[in-house]
Design a protein around this motif. Structure first.
Motif, PDB file in Angstrom:
ATOM      1  N   ASP A   1       0.750  -1.145   0.050  1.00 54.62           N
ATOM      2  CA  ASP A   1       0.061  -0.046   0.081  1.00 54.62           C
ATOM      3  C   ASP A   1       0.787   1.291   0.052  1.00 54.62           C
TER       4      ASP A   1
ATOM      5  N   VAL B   1       1.179   3.429   3.069  1.00 56.92           N
ATOM      6  CA  VAL B   1       2.053   2.833   4.452  1.00 56.92           C
ATOM      7  C   VAL B   1       3.670   3.411   3.977  1.00 56.92           C
TER       8      VAL B   1
ATOM      9  N   SER C   1      -3.470   5.996  -2.082  1.00 54.56           N
ATOM     10  CA  SER C   1      -3.050   4.733  -2.868  1.00 54.56           C
ATOM     11  C   SER C   1      -3.990   4.371  -3.980  1.00 54.56           C
TER      12      SER C   1
ATOM     13  N   ARG D   1     -11.690   0.976  -1.968  1.00 60.93           N
ATOM     14  CA  ARG D   1     -11.828   0.630  -0.803  1.00 60.93           C
ATOM     15  C   ARG D   1     -13.186   1.325  -0.154  1.00 60.93           C
TER      16      ARG D   1
ATOM     17  N   ASP E   1      -2.633  -3.090  -3.949  1.00 62.30           N
ATOM     18  CA  ASP E   1      -2.899  -2.306  -2.973  1.00 62.30           C
ATOM     19  C   ASP E   1      -3.189  -3.458  -1.777  1.00 62.30           C
TER      20      ASP E   1
ATOM     21  N   TYR F   1      -3.163  -3.507   1.462  1.00 66.27           N
ATOM     22  CA  TYR F   1      -3.744  -3.079   2.757  1.00 66.27           C
ATOM     23  C   TYR F   1      -5.231  -2.951   2.401  1.00 66.27           C
TER      24      TYR F   1
ATOM     25  N   LEU G   1      -8.179  -5.245   4.089  1.00 70.56           N
ATOM     26  CA  LEU G   1      -9.348  -4.596   4.672  1.00 70.56           C
ATOM     27  C   LEU G   1     -10.710  -5.300   4.123  1.00 70.56           C
TER      28      LEU G   1
ATOM     29  N   ALA H   1       0.140 -10.257   3.210  1.00 71.72           N
ATOM     30  CA  ALA H   1       0.651  -9.067   4.131  1.00 71.72           C
ATOM     31  C   ALA H   1       2.116  -9.294   4.886  1.00 71.72           C
TER      32      ALA H   1
ATOM     33  N   ILE I   1       3.661  -5.557   6.203  1.00 67.99           N
ATOM     34  CA  ILE I   1       2.501  -4.637   6.552  1.00 67.99           C
ATOM     35  C   ILE I   1       1.916  -5.055   7.996  1.00 67.99           C
TER      36      ILE I   1
ATOM     37  N   PRO J   1      -0.082  -3.617  10.223  1.00 70.57           N
ATOM     38  CA  PRO J   1      -1.686  -3.501  10.449  1.00 70.57           C
ATOM     39  C   PRO J   1      -2.361  -4.473   9.574  1.00 70.57           C
ATOM     40  N   ALA J   2      -2.090  -4.746   8.213  1.00 71.70           N
ATOM     41  CA  ALA J   2      -2.751  -6.117   7.651  1.00 71.70           C
ATOM     42  C   ALA J   2      -2.541  -7.097   8.379  1.00 71.70           C
TER      43      ALA J   2
ATOM     44  N   ASN K   1      -3.884   1.712  15.990  1.00 65.81           N
ATOM     45  CA  ASN K   1      -5.225   1.469  14.869  1.00 65.81           C
ATOM     46  C   ASN K   1      -6.379   1.066  16.259  1.00 65.81           C
TER      47      ASN K   1
END
Length: 287
Positions: free
Chosen positions: A2, A5, A11, A17, A52, A54, A58, A87, A92, A94-95, A131
Protein backbone atom coordinates in the motif's frame (compact mmCIF):
# COMPACT_ATOMS: atom_id res chain seq x y z
CA UNK A 1 2.59 -2.67 -0.82
CA UNK A 2 0.00 0.00 0.00
CA UNK A 3 1.55 3.30 -1.07
CA UNK A 4 0.08 5.06 1.97
CA UNK A 5 2.11 2.76 4.23
CA UNK A 6 5.26 3.88 2.39
CA UNK A 7 4.23 7.54 2.78
CA UNK A 8 3.64 8.21 -0.91
CA UNK A 9 0.12 9.66 -0.69
CA UNK A 10 -3.26 8.11 -1.50
CA UNK A 11 -3.13 4.57 -2.81
CA UNK A 12 -4.74 3.63 -6.14
CA UNK A 13 -7.17 1.50 -4.16
CA UNK A 14 -8.59 4.36 -2.07
CA UNK A 15 -11.74 4.84 -4.18
CA UNK A 16 -12.06 1.07 -4.44
CA UNK A 17 -11.97 0.70 -0.66
CA UNK A 18 -14.56 3.44 -0.17
CA UNK A 19 -16.99 2.07 -2.74
CA UNK A 20 -16.64 -1.61 -1.88
CA UNK A 21 -16.48 -0.94 1.84
CA UNK A 22 -19.64 1.14 1.99
CA UNK A 23 -21.61 -1.32 -0.12
CA UNK A 24 -20.40 -4.28 1.92
CA UNK A 25 -21.14 -2.60 5.25
CA UNK A 26 -24.70 -1.81 4.16
CA UNK A 27 -25.25 -5.42 3.14
CA UNK A 28 -23.78 -6.60 6.44
CA UNK A 29 -26.09 -4.31 8.45
CA UNK A 30 -29.05 -5.98 6.73
CA UNK A 31 -27.61 -9.45 7.42
CA UNK A 32 -27.37 -10.00 3.65
CA UNK A 33 -24.16 -11.91 4.08
CA UNK A 34 -23.96 -13.56 0.68
CA UNK A 35 -24.15 -10.13 -0.96
CA UNK A 36 -21.58 -8.78 1.54
CA UNK A 37 -19.31 -11.73 0.80
CA UNK A 38 -19.61 -11.17 -2.93
CA UNK A 39 -18.75 -7.47 -2.56
CA UNK A 40 -15.68 -8.33 -0.50
CA UNK A 41 -14.53 -11.02 -2.93
CA UNK A 42 -14.95 -8.77 -5.97
CA UNK A 43 -13.22 -5.88 -4.22
CA UNK A 44 -10.29 -8.09 -3.25
CA UNK A 45 -9.78 -9.08 -6.86
CA UNK A 46 -9.65 -5.44 -7.93
CA UNK A 47 -7.33 -4.53 -5.04
CA UNK A 48 -4.98 -7.30 -6.08
CA UNK A 49 -5.01 -6.02 -9.66
CA UNK A 50 -3.89 -2.53 -8.56
CA UNK A 51 -1.41 -3.96 -6.05
CA UNK A 52 -2.98 -2.50 -2.90
CA UNK A 53 -2.31 -5.10 -0.20
CA UNK A 54 -3.76 -3.11 2.70
CA UNK A 55 -7.09 -2.56 0.94
CA UNK A 56 -7.04 -6.24 -0.03
CA UNK A 57 -6.78 -7.18 3.66
CA UNK A 58 -9.45 -4.66 4.73
CA UNK A 59 -11.86 -6.20 2.24
CA UNK A 60 -10.83 -9.66 3.40
CA UNK A 61 -11.88 -8.63 6.93
CA UNK A 62 -15.30 -7.64 5.61
CA UNK A 63 -15.54 -10.87 3.65
CA UNK A 64 -14.56 -12.78 6.80
CA UNK A 65 -17.47 -11.25 8.73
CA UNK A 66 -19.86 -12.55 6.10
CA UNK A 67 -18.25 -15.99 5.96
CA UNK A 68 -18.41 -16.36 9.75
CA UNK A 69 -22.17 -15.87 9.75
CA UNK A 70 -22.70 -17.96 6.62
CA UNK A 71 -20.95 -20.87 8.32
CA UNK A 72 -18.33 -21.06 5.56
CA UNK A 73 -15.46 -21.45 7.99
CA UNK A 74 -13.09 -23.50 5.84
CA UNK A 75 -13.29 -20.88 3.12
CA UNK A 76 -12.70 -18.12 5.67
CA UNK A 77 -9.60 -19.89 6.95
CA UNK A 78 -8.26 -20.50 3.43
CA UNK A 79 -8.83 -16.91 2.27
CA UNK A 80 -7.42 -15.34 5.43
CA UNK A 81 -4.33 -17.53 5.57
CA UNK A 82 -3.64 -16.46 1.97
CA UNK A 83 -4.20 -12.80 2.87
CA UNK A 84 -1.88 -13.14 5.88
CA UNK A 85 0.86 -14.60 3.68
CA UNK A 86 0.50 -11.62 1.33
CA UNK A 87 0.62 -9.14 4.22
CA UNK A 88 3.72 -10.84 5.66
CA UNK A 89 5.45 -10.89 2.27
CA UNK A 90 4.90 -7.14 1.96
CA UNK A 91 5.73 -6.49 5.66
CA UNK A 92 2.56 -4.53 6.51
CA UNK A 93 1.98 -4.91 10.29
CA UNK A 94 -1.61 -3.49 10.36
CA UNK A 95 -2.65 -5.91 7.60
CA UNK A 96 -0.97 -8.80 9.38
CA UNK A 97 -2.82 -7.89 12.59
CA UNK A 98 -6.23 -7.82 10.89
CA UNK A 99 -5.62 -11.25 9.35
CA UNK A 100 -4.60 -12.76 12.69
CA UNK A 101 -7.67 -11.24 14.36
CA UNK A 102 -9.97 -12.67 11.67
CA UNK A 103 -8.48 -16.10 12.34
CA UNK A 104 -8.87 -15.55 16.10
CA UNK A 105 -12.56 -14.75 15.60
CA UNK A 106 -12.94 -18.00 13.69
CA UNK A 107 -11.28 -19.93 16.54
CA UNK A 108 -13.45 -18.33 19.22
CA UNK A 109 -16.68 -19.04 17.31
CA UNK A 110 -15.54 -22.66 16.94
CA UNK A 111 -15.03 -22.65 20.73
CA UNK A 112 -11.27 -23.03 20.51
CA UNK A 113 -10.89 -20.36 23.17
CA UNK A 114 -7.23 -20.99 23.91
CA UNK A 115 -6.35 -20.81 20.21
CA UNK A 116 -8.24 -17.53 19.86
CA UNK A 117 -6.47 -16.10 22.90
CA UNK A 118 -3.04 -17.08 21.57
CA UNK A 119 -3.70 -15.48 18.19
CA UNK A 120 -4.96 -12.28 19.82
CA UNK A 121 -2.03 -12.02 22.21
CA UNK A 122 0.36 -12.45 19.29
CA UNK A 123 -0.84 -9.25 17.59
CA UNK A 124 1.72 -6.42 17.45
CA UNK A 125 1.10 -4.04 20.39
CA UNK A 126 2.25 -1.08 18.29
CA UNK A 127 -0.55 -1.75 15.81
CA UNK A 128 -3.12 -1.94 18.63
CA UNK A 129 -1.91 1.40 19.99
CA UNK A 130 -2.17 3.13 16.61
CA UNK A 131 -5.24 1.42 15.14
CA UNK A 132 -8.44 1.70 17.24
CA UNK A 133 -10.34 -0.79 15.07
CA UNK A 134 -7.68 -3.46 15.60
CA UNK A 135 -7.59 -2.65 19.32
CA UNK A 136 -11.36 -3.08 19.77
CA UNK A 137 -11.41 -6.12 17.49
CA UNK A 138 -8.76 -7.81 19.65
CA UNK A 139 -10.51 -6.92 22.91
CA UNK A 140 -13.87 -8.26 21.63
CA UNK A 141 -12.36 -11.61 20.67
CA UNK A 142 -10.34 -11.83 23.89
CA UNK A 143 -13.44 -11.08 25.97
CA UNK A 144 -15.31 -13.90 24.27
CA UNK A 145 -12.35 -16.24 24.73
CA UNK A 146 -12.08 -15.50 28.45
CA UNK A 147 -15.84 -15.88 28.95
CA UNK A 148 -15.61 -19.25 27.22
CA UNK A 149 -12.64 -20.24 29.38
CA UNK A 150 -14.58 -19.22 32.51
CA UNK A 151 -12.10 -16.52 33.47
CA UNK A 152 -14.50 -13.71 34.44
CA UNK A 153 -11.88 -11.31 35.80
CA UNK A 154 -9.81 -11.47 32.62
CA UNK A 155 -13.01 -11.03 30.57
CA UNK A 156 -13.96 -7.99 32.65
CA UNK A 157 -10.54 -6.47 32.05
CA UNK A 158 -11.28 -6.49 28.30
CA UNK A 159 -14.57 -4.63 28.76
CA UNK A 160 -12.88 -2.11 31.06
CA UNK A 161 -10.06 -1.61 28.55
CA UNK A 162 -12.57 -0.90 25.79
CA UNK A 163 -14.39 1.65 27.93
CA UNK A 164 -11.16 3.46 28.79
CA UNK A 165 -10.11 3.66 25.13
CA UNK A 166 -13.53 4.91 24.05
CA UNK A 167 -13.36 7.67 26.63
CA UNK A 168 -9.76 8.64 25.95
CA UNK A 169 -10.12 8.69 22.14
CA UNK A 170 -13.71 10.04 22.10
CA UNK A 171 -14.73 7.64 19.34
CA UNK A 172 -17.51 5.13 18.66
CA UNK A 173 -17.35 1.38 18.18
CA UNK A 174 -17.62 -0.22 14.77
CA UNK A 175 -21.03 -1.87 14.32
CA UNK A 176 -19.78 -5.46 14.25
CA UNK A 177 -17.52 -4.93 17.27
CA UNK A 178 -20.36 -3.29 19.21
CA UNK A 179 -22.64 -6.25 18.54
CA UNK A 180 -19.98 -8.79 19.52
CA UNK A 181 -18.99 -6.95 22.70
CA UNK A 182 -22.55 -6.45 23.94
CA UNK A 183 -23.48 -10.06 23.27
CA UNK A 184 -20.34 -11.15 25.13
CA UNK A 185 -21.10 -8.74 28.01
CA UNK A 186 -24.52 -10.36 28.31
CA UNK A 187 -22.89 -13.79 28.43
CA UNK A 188 -20.45 -12.52 31.06
CA UNK A 189 -23.28 -11.20 33.24
CA UNK A 190 -25.18 -14.47 32.87
CA UNK A 191 -22.13 -16.55 33.79
CA UNK A 192 -21.30 -14.44 36.84
CA UNK A 193 -24.90 -14.30 38.08
CA UNK A 194 -25.25 -10.56 37.43
CA UNK A 195 -28.67 -10.79 35.79
CA UNK A 196 -29.15 -7.01 35.77
CA UNK A 197 -25.94 -6.57 33.76
CA UNK A 198 -26.86 -9.43 31.44
CA UNK A 199 -30.33 -7.98 30.78
CA UNK A 200 -28.99 -4.49 30.17
CA UNK A 201 -26.36 -5.69 27.70
CA UNK A 202 -28.79 -7.97 25.84
CA UNK A 203 -31.51 -5.31 25.67
CA UNK A 204 -29.04 -2.69 24.39
CA UNK A 205 -27.81 -5.16 21.78
CA UNK A 206 -31.36 -5.95 20.68
CA UNK A 207 -32.28 -2.28 20.33
CA UNK A 208 -29.04 -1.49 18.47
CA UNK A 209 -29.23 -4.24 15.85
CA UNK A 210 -32.98 -3.84 15.45
CA UNK A 211 -32.53 -0.52 13.67
CA UNK A 212 -31.22 -2.08 10.44
CA UNK A 213 -32.83 -4.60 11.11
CA UNK A 214 -30.00 -7.11 11.43
CA UNK A 215 -31.90 -10.39 11.62
CA UNK A 216 -28.78 -12.40 12.36
CA UNK A 217 -27.92 -10.53 15.54
CA UNK A 218 -31.57 -10.13 16.48
CA UNK A 219 -31.98 -13.91 16.48
CA UNK A 220 -28.82 -14.41 18.51
CA UNK A 221 -29.92 -11.71 20.95
CA UNK A 222 -33.25 -13.50 21.37
CA UNK A 223 -31.40 -16.70 22.24
CA UNK A 224 -29.35 -14.85 24.84
CA UNK A 225 -32.40 -13.08 26.27
CA UNK A 226 -34.19 -16.43 26.57
CA UNK A 227 -31.33 -17.83 28.64
CA UNK A 228 -31.24 -14.71 30.81
CA UNK A 229 -35.00 -14.90 31.41
CA UNK A 230 -34.62 -18.56 32.37
CA UNK A 231 -31.91 -17.69 34.88
CA UNK A 232 -34.24 -15.02 36.29
CA UNK A 233 -37.01 -17.63 36.67
CA UNK A 234 -39.31 -16.17 33.99
CA UNK A 235 -40.31 -19.18 31.92
CA UNK A 236 -42.91 -17.38 29.80
CA UNK A 237 -40.50 -14.61 28.83
CA UNK A 238 -37.86 -17.17 27.92
CA UNK A 239 -40.25 -19.06 25.64
CA UNK A 240 -41.37 -15.81 24.04
CA UNK A 241 -37.78 -14.89 23.15
CA UNK A 242 -37.19 -18.37 21.74
CA UNK A 243 -40.30 -18.07 19.59
CA UNK A 244 -38.96 -14.78 18.19
CA UNK A 245 -35.59 -16.37 17.47
CA UNK A 246 -37.17 -19.39 15.77
CA UNK A 247 -39.28 -17.11 13.58
CA UNK A 248 -36.07 -15.68 12.13
CA UNK A 249 -33.76 -18.67 11.76
CA UNK A 250 -36.48 -20.95 10.40
CA UNK A 251 -37.00 -18.55 7.48
CA UNK A 252 -33.55 -17.08 6.85
CA UNK A 253 -30.27 -18.69 5.76
CA UNK A 254 -28.29 -17.78 8.88
CA UNK A 255 -26.37 -20.91 9.93
CA UNK A 256 -24.45 -19.41 12.85
CA UNK A 257 -27.55 -17.73 14.29
CA UNK A 258 -29.55 -20.94 13.90
CA UNK A 259 -26.88 -22.89 15.76
CA UNK A 260 -26.88 -20.35 18.60
CA UNK A 261 -30.67 -20.17 18.87
CA UNK A 262 -31.14 -23.95 18.86
CA UNK A 263 -28.34 -24.33 21.40
CA UNK A 264 -30.06 -21.72 23.60
CA UNK A 265 -33.34 -23.60 23.23
CA UNK A 266 -31.68 -26.82 24.40
CA UNK A 267 -30.34 -24.99 27.47
CA UNK A 268 -33.70 -23.37 28.26
CA UNK A 269 -35.74 -26.55 27.92
CA UNK A 270 -33.23 -28.49 30.02
CA UNK A 271 -33.49 -25.82 32.73
CA UNK A 272 -37.30 -25.92 32.82
CA UNK A 273 -37.36 -29.72 32.93
CA UNK A 274 -38.46 -30.54 29.37
CA UNK A 275 -35.80 -33.17 28.66
CA UNK A 276 -37.37 -34.36 25.41
CA UNK A 277 -37.37 -30.97 23.72
CA UNK A 278 -33.95 -30.18 25.19
CA UNK A 279 -32.54 -33.31 23.56
CA UNK A 280 -34.26 -32.49 20.25
CA UNK A 281 -32.79 -29.01 20.05
CA UNK A 282 -29.38 -30.19 21.23
CA UNK A 283 -29.35 -32.67 18.35
CA UNK A 284 -30.41 -29.98 15.86
CA UNK A 285 -27.73 -27.55 17.07
CA UNK A 286 -25.01 -30.17 16.51
CA UNK A 287 -25.93 -30.71 12.84
Amino acid sequence: MDRRVRGEGPSPGFALREASGIEGILECLRARYEECRRTGTDGKQLAQEVGDVYVFVLLNSMESTALIHLGQWRRLQRETVAALALAEKNAIPPAMALCRLALAWLHVEAMDFEGARDLCEGVDEAVLAENPFAFFYQRAVLAKAFVGMNEPQRAKSQFDSVQRRLESDAIMLDYTIYAQLHHCLGEHGLNTGDIALARRAADELYAYVGRAPDLNHLAQADGLRARIATAAGDRDEALSHLTNGFSIVDKEDLPLAAWRVYDSAAEVFAAIGDAERAATFAAVSRK
